[in-house]
Scaffold this active site. Sequence first.
Site, short mmCIF file in Angstrom:
data_model
loop_
_atom_site.label_atom_id
_atom_site.label_comp_id
_atom_site.label_asym_id
_atom_site.label_seq_id
_atom_site.Cartn_x
_atom_site.Cartn_y
_atom_site.Cartn_z
N ALA A 180 0.83 -1.21 0.00
CA ALA A 180 0.00 0.00 0.00
C ALA A 180 0.86 1.25 0.00
O ALA A 180 0.47 2.29 0.51
CB ALA A 180 -0.91 0.00 1.22
N ARG A 217 -2.05 7.58 -11.48
CA ARG A 217 -3.11 7.62 -12.48
C ARG A 217 -4.41 8.23 -11.97
O ARG A 217 -5.31 8.55 -12.73
CB ARG A 217 -3.35 6.19 -13.02
CG ARG A 217 -2.20 5.71 -13.90
CD ARG A 217 -2.20 4.19 -14.06
NE ARG A 217 -1.57 3.51 -12.93
CZ ARG A 217 -1.31 2.20 -12.90
NH1 ARG A 217 -1.66 1.44 -13.93
NH2 ARG A 217 -0.73 1.64 -11.85
N GLY A 252 -2.94 -3.68 -2.15
CA GLY A 252 -3.72 -2.74 -1.34
C GLY A 252 -4.74 -1.96 -2.13
O GLY A 252 -5.55 -1.23 -1.56
N ASN A 305 -45.03 19.15 23.91
CA ASN A 305 -45.45 19.62 22.59
C ASN A 305 -44.71 20.91 22.28
O ASN A 305 -44.85 21.90 23.00
CB ASN A 305 -46.96 19.83 22.57
CG ASN A 305 -47.46 20.10 21.16
OD1 ASN A 305 -46.79 19.77 20.18
ND2 ASN A 305 -48.61 20.70 21.07
C1 UD1 Z 1 0.41 -4.82 -10.64
C2 UD1 Z 1 1.21 -5.94 -11.32
C3 UD1 Z 1 0.43 -6.44 -12.52
C4 UD1 Z 1 -0.95 -6.89 -12.10
C5 UD1 Z 1 -1.69 -5.79 -11.35
C6 UD1 Z 1 -2.98 -6.31 -10.76
C7 UD1 Z 1 3.55 -5.35 -10.88
C8 UD1 Z 1 4.80 -4.86 -11.48
N1 UD1 Z 1 2.49 -5.43 -11.71
O1 UD1 Z 1 0.32 -3.74 -11.56
O2 UD1 Z 1 1.11 -7.54 -13.11
O3 UD1 Z 1 -1.71 -7.29 -13.24
O4 UD1 Z 1 -0.88 -5.29 -10.27
O5 UD1 Z 1 -3.73 -5.29 -10.17
O6 UD1 Z 1 3.51 -5.69 -9.73
N2 UD1 Z 1 3.10 -0.61 -4.34
C9 UD1 Z 1 3.95 -0.50 -3.25
N3 UD1 Z 1 5.24 -0.08 -3.47
C10 UD1 Z 1 5.70 0.25 -4.71
C11 UD1 Z 1 4.81 0.12 -5.80
C12 UD1 Z 1 3.53 -0.32 -5.59
O7 UD1 Z 1 3.57 -0.79 -2.14
O8 UD1 Z 1 6.87 0.63 -4.80
C13 UD1 Z 1 1.71 -1.06 -4.09
C14 UD1 Z 1 0.67 -0.09 -4.59
O9 UD1 Z 1 0.30 0.84 -3.58
C15 UD1 Z 1 -0.49 -0.99 -4.96
C16 UD1 Z 1 0.18 -2.31 -5.31
O10 UD1 Z 1 1.49 -2.25 -4.80
O11 UD1 Z 1 -1.36 -1.18 -3.88
C17 UD1 Z 1 0.22 -2.57 -6.80
O12 UD1 Z 1 0.90 -1.51 -7.44
P1 UD1 Z 1 0.36 -0.83 -8.77
O13 UD1 Z 1 1.25 0.27 -9.15
O14 UD1 Z 1 -1.08 -0.53 -8.65
O15 UD1 Z 1 0.56 -2.04 -9.81
P2 UD1 Z 1 -0.18 -2.27 -11.16
O16 UD1 Z 1 0.31 -1.34 -12.18
O17 UD1 Z 1 -1.64 -2.29 -10.93
CA CA Z 2 -2.96 -1.63 -9.30
#
Ligand code: UD1
Ligand code: CA
Length: 463
Positions: free
Chosen positions: A2, A8, A99, A378
């Site tokens: 998380a 985005r 998360g 009342n």
């Molecule tokens: C990730 C997966 C992807 C998968 C998708 C599913 C990777 C590289 N890719 O992509 O294959 O299909 O989830 O939803 O893992 N986070 C951290 N620390 C960081 C980066 C991210 O804790 O340095 C946490 C984010 O807060 C998030 C989760 O990891 O809760 C996933 O990260 P996010 O950037 O959303 O990954 P996706 O691009 O969705």
């Molecule tokens: Ca994600």
Amino acid sequence: MAAGKGTRLKSKHPKVLHEIGGKPILAHVIATAQQVVPAEDIFVIIGHEAERVREAVAGTGVNFVLQGEQRGTGHALMVAREALSGSGNKYDQVIVLSGDAPLITADTIKKLSDFHTAQKAAMTLLSADLDNPYGYGRVIRKGGAARAEVQAIVEEKSATPQQKKIREINSGFYAFDASALYAHIDRLSTANLHGEYYLTDMAAVLHRARKRVVAVKTSDAGEVLGSNTRAEMMMLDARLRLAKCRELLDAGVTIFYPHTCVIDSDVEVGADTVIEPFVQLLGHTKIGADCRIRSYSVIGNSVIGDRVTVRPGTVMEDSRVGAGAVLGPYSHLRPGSAVGEGAHVGNFVETKKIKLGKGSKANHLSYLGDAEIGEGVNIGAGTITCNYDGVSKHKTVIEDGVFIGSDSTLVAPVKIGRGAYVAAASCITEDVPADALALGRARQSVKEGWARQKREAQKERRR
Ligand code: UD1
Ligand code: CA
């Protein structure tokens, strides 16, 4: 995991604190995790706006790991090394949850964990078939889709046109053998388009090290959807709320046009209560049985007894309503309002921090603030408690059986004794003893024939 920022979303708030179903995305994931393991075995990796995130979910009793710099999902697990496979070596299996994917269920997490154990795998990923897999990592199975073994996960950005056609996606939920994970995690590299350590690359890393990597598919692909964009978040919100409505319908609650209602996840409603279209029930609201909540009412963090009627357009926050009470239309119960059993609060009545006793009525156009009102009272139309002198708030006490005539102003602090009467349009500035009549208005004077004389004089002038 998380710690990410959620670029985005174009938001100043961390992604995992955005709300769906009325509570932070992360709170949903933690609540589900707690159905699988106790809070002391849950480690939340925080980083972006770490203190805000920690504060929002600290009440759950989970542990936190700080990922100071967010260098990818693989890096997130690197910083958790000490917590997950440190000195005590307490954990042999590590389940990784995303998360930002709040619809995951405890059953699916258990299924992932059990499959992992049964397969004696080093890494098991939860996958799903999506009609539109765009944006997700794709699962490359070893020797075709029918086999459990996985060769690699490729991220959307790095996928070849051929790989982009694969509809089986990586959900971002995994089970790892803790020792295999940490024996090989240092082999992750940042040689990719984002320059990040991808946890997804562990599939290829472990596969190359001849460790077993497998995938298990969810039966409900909806469960694993992530919330990277506002549009995705709203889709999840709609799904969650509709699921909440279904749960209430199954529990005996009637909800007309459920898709128009906004009902938060933690709301409770008793059987045979009817909820009309366009109602919002928010936060920790609890509604009894056999109630009717009419359209356009917005009820937040309130407790409502059985057989209560809430007429259209009633707004309520942090309030309590006793059994059989009738509210609205257009009543406004502000925080700290306690409406007694069978009491009535009518149209355009605003209350704040009051106790309205059993069977008492305030039916029309009033402001009642900082008041303790007894039973069988009342309150006439247009009554105002003048509770504020520009500096501080003062209390009005109205004892049992009092009758307040319409359009009275009660200048607090003031007390109206049991059974007393206040004449209509009085301005009451001093205490009224029990059983007395208080008049606080100018005496009426009547000028006989005055109107007739005026009309005749006008007629005379016109001639
Ligand atoms: C990730 C997966 C992807 C998968 C998708 C599913 C990777 C590289 N890719 O992509 O294959 O299909 O989830 O939803 O893992 N986070 C951290 N620390 C960081 C980066 C991210 O804790 O340095 C946490 C984010 O807060 C998030 C989760 O990891 O809760 C996933 O990260 P996010 O950037 O959303 O990954 P996706 O691009 O969705
Ligand atoms: Ca994600």
